[in-house]
Design a protein around this motif. Structure first.
Motif, short mmCIF file in Angstrom:
data_model
loop_
_atom_site.label_atom_id
_atom_site.label_comp_id
_atom_site.label_asym_id
_atom_site.label_seq_id
_atom_site.Cartn_x
_atom_site.Cartn_y
_atom_site.Cartn_z
N ASP A 58 -33.00 17.74 -6.01
CA ASP A 58 -32.76 17.60 -7.44
C ASP A 58 -32.95 16.14 -7.84
N ALA A 59 -34.09 15.83 -8.48
CA ALA A 59 -34.39 14.45 -8.89
C ALA A 59 -33.45 13.98 -9.99
N GLU A 60 -33.07 14.87 -10.89
CA GLU A 60 -32.17 14.51 -11.97
C GLU A 60 -30.81 14.08 -11.43
N LEU A 61 -30.35 14.78 -10.40
CA LEU A 61 -29.08 14.43 -9.77
C LEU A 61 -29.16 13.05 -9.12
N HIS A 62 -30.28 12.77 -8.46
CA HIS A 62 -30.44 11.47 -7.81
C HIS A 62 -30.38 10.35 -8.84
N GLN A 63 -31.02 10.54 -9.98
CA GLN A 63 -30.98 9.53 -11.03
C GLN A 63 -29.57 9.36 -11.58
N ALA A 64 -28.84 10.46 -11.72
CA ALA A 64 -27.47 10.38 -12.22
C ALA A 64 -26.56 9.63 -11.24
N LEU A 207 -12.41 4.26 -11.40
CA LEU A 207 -12.22 4.71 -12.78
C LEU A 207 -13.56 4.85 -13.49
N SER A 208 -14.45 3.90 -13.28
CA SER A 208 -15.77 3.96 -13.92
C SER A 208 -16.60 5.11 -13.38
N LEU A 209 -16.56 5.29 -12.06
CA LEU A 209 -17.35 6.36 -11.44
C LEU A 209 -16.85 7.74 -11.83
N ASP A 210 -15.57 7.85 -12.16
CA ASP A 210 -14.94 9.13 -12.45
C ASP A 210 -14.93 9.47 -13.94
N ASP A 211 -15.25 8.52 -14.80
CA ASP A 211 -15.08 8.73 -16.23
C ASP A 211 -16.14 9.68 -16.78
N THR A 224 -27.39 9.96 -18.59
CA THR A 224 -26.39 10.88 -18.05
C THR A 224 -25.86 10.37 -16.73
N THR A 225 -24.56 10.24 -16.63
CA THR A 225 -23.93 9.80 -15.39
C THR A 225 -23.60 11.03 -14.52
N LEU A 226 -23.16 10.76 -13.30
CA LEU A 226 -22.86 11.85 -12.37
C LEU A 226 -21.74 12.76 -12.87
N PRO A 227 -20.60 12.25 -13.36
CA PRO A 227 -19.57 13.16 -13.89
C PRO A 227 -20.07 13.98 -15.08
N MET A 228 -20.89 13.38 -15.93
CA MET A 228 -21.44 14.12 -17.07
C MET A 228 -22.38 15.22 -16.59
N TRP A 229 -23.16 14.92 -15.55
CA TRP A 229 -24.08 15.93 -15.00
C TRP A 229 -23.30 17.09 -14.40
N ILE A 230 -22.23 16.78 -13.67
CA ILE A 230 -21.41 17.84 -13.08
C ILE A 230 -20.75 18.67 -14.18
N PHE A 231 -20.22 18.01 -15.20
CA PHE A 231 -19.53 18.71 -16.27
C PHE A 231 -20.48 19.63 -17.03
N SER A 232 -21.69 19.15 -17.30
CA SER A 232 -22.67 19.99 -18.00
C SER A 232 -23.14 21.15 -17.13
N SER A 233 -23.21 20.94 -15.81
CA SER A 233 -23.63 22.02 -14.91
C SER A 233 -22.55 23.09 -14.80
N VAL A 234 -21.29 22.67 -14.79
CA VAL A 234 -20.19 23.63 -14.65
C VAL A 234 -20.08 24.52 -15.89
N LYS A 235 -20.53 24.04 -17.04
CA LYS A 235 -20.47 24.85 -18.26
C LYS A 235 -21.25 26.15 -18.11
N ILE A 242 -22.90 22.63 -6.73
CA ILE A 242 -21.81 21.73 -7.12
C ILE A 242 -20.79 21.62 -6.00
N ASN A 243 -20.53 22.75 -5.34
CA ASN A 243 -19.62 22.71 -4.18
C ASN A 243 -20.16 21.82 -3.07
N ALA A 244 -21.47 21.89 -2.86
CA ALA A 244 -22.08 21.05 -1.82
C ALA A 244 -21.97 19.57 -2.19
N LEU A 245 -22.19 19.26 -3.46
CA LEU A 245 -22.05 17.88 -3.91
C LEU A 245 -20.61 17.40 -3.75
#
Length: 282
Positions: A58-64, A207-211, A224-235, A242-245
């Protein structure tokens, strides 16, 4: 002197097991289901590592991930510098006009809801963009500025506590021996508060990585940051990817925690041996 009653061994073990189960059982199930071959998280269809392969493709995940690490590290560095300056003003400069207002403004982000902070920063960036043309658009720069803003408050509190409990006699002795203010600061003060600086950096980085809330307000297209990517994927539904990540993140955090514990334990044992040798020598 009367001693407090000691809880029986079997009850202590039972309480310990229940406590650890409550804390870590969800993580264990998450790790197990990251090897589920089915697309449905609730249906077990056998063991498989294909979701880890999908994760690395997943290239988008790598960028995030790269974007989040960049923002977190740089904002943590800036927060440590600003937090150190704020702590010195609060602790070492004595009483001055507006001291209470300054202390309140520094610690306000600690109690401010993330939604309010994100909305206020969004309005600020929009107003600055209209008046001065900077920031021209929302992206990594606005996310970085927002993270520095709220991380500085946490770092300032940590460093202020260390400065208040630090023994000033070392600084006074260095000054009596002819050292200038800058020499005292870099040779005496900084080494003594180094653990607080490191703790503040790690806290700000985490705190920054988790926000996700504040970043959602001040982000723009392509930021898009990593938490934002995860949150949008979980929707769209929890995916085994996501479990693997999450499993990889737990693994990295576990190794980092074990390494920190190992270093602290080794230093503690070395300090204990040195004290033992000093006692024997005396």
């Amino acid at each position: 002197m009367s001693q407090l009653p000691v809880v029986k061994s079997k009850w202590r073990y039972l309480i310990l097991i229940l406590g650890f189960s409550f804390l870590y059982a969800p993580m264990i199930f998450l790790v197990i289901y990251s090897f589920n071959s089915s697309k449905l998280v609730t249906v077990w269809a056998g063991w498989s590592t294909k979701w880890y392969g999908e994760l690395f493709k997943d290239a988008e995940l790598h960028q995030a991930i790269l974007r989040s690490l960049t923002i977190a590290s740089t904002s943590a560095i800036a927060a440590v510098i600003l937090g150190l300056l704020a702590a010195i003003v609060l602790v070492r400069l004595g009483k001055f006009r507006g001291e209470n207002a300054f202390a309140f403004m520094i610690t306000a982000p600690l109690v401010m809801p993330d939604v309010i902070t994100g909305l206020s920063l969004l309005l600020l960036f929009v107003s600055l963009g209209e008046l001065f043309g900077f920031p021209a658009s929302r992206g990594m720069m606005t996310i970085w500025l927002a993270h520095v803003t709220f991380c500085t408050a946490y770092v300032a509190v940590v460093i202020s506590a260390r400065l208040r409990e630090m023994d000033k006699t070392y600084e006074e002795a260095a000054a009596d021996l002819g050292a200038g203010p800058l020499t005292v600061f870099f040779k005496i003060t900084l080494p003594m508060i180094y653990p607080a600086l490191l703790a503040g950096f790690m806290l700000a980085f985490t705190l920054s990585l988790d926000d996700v809330v504040i970043s959602s307000f001040v982000s723009g297209p392509g930021s898009t940051t990593l938490p934002m990517w995860i949150f949008s994927s979980v929707k769209l539904g929890v995916s085994p990817k996501i479990n693997a990540l999450a499993t990889i993140i737990l693994l990295v955090i576990g190794f980092a925690g074990f390494f920190a514990w190992w270093v602290l334990s080794r230093n503690e044992k070395r300090r204990f041996k040195e004290l033992k040798h000093l006692k024997l020598a005396n």
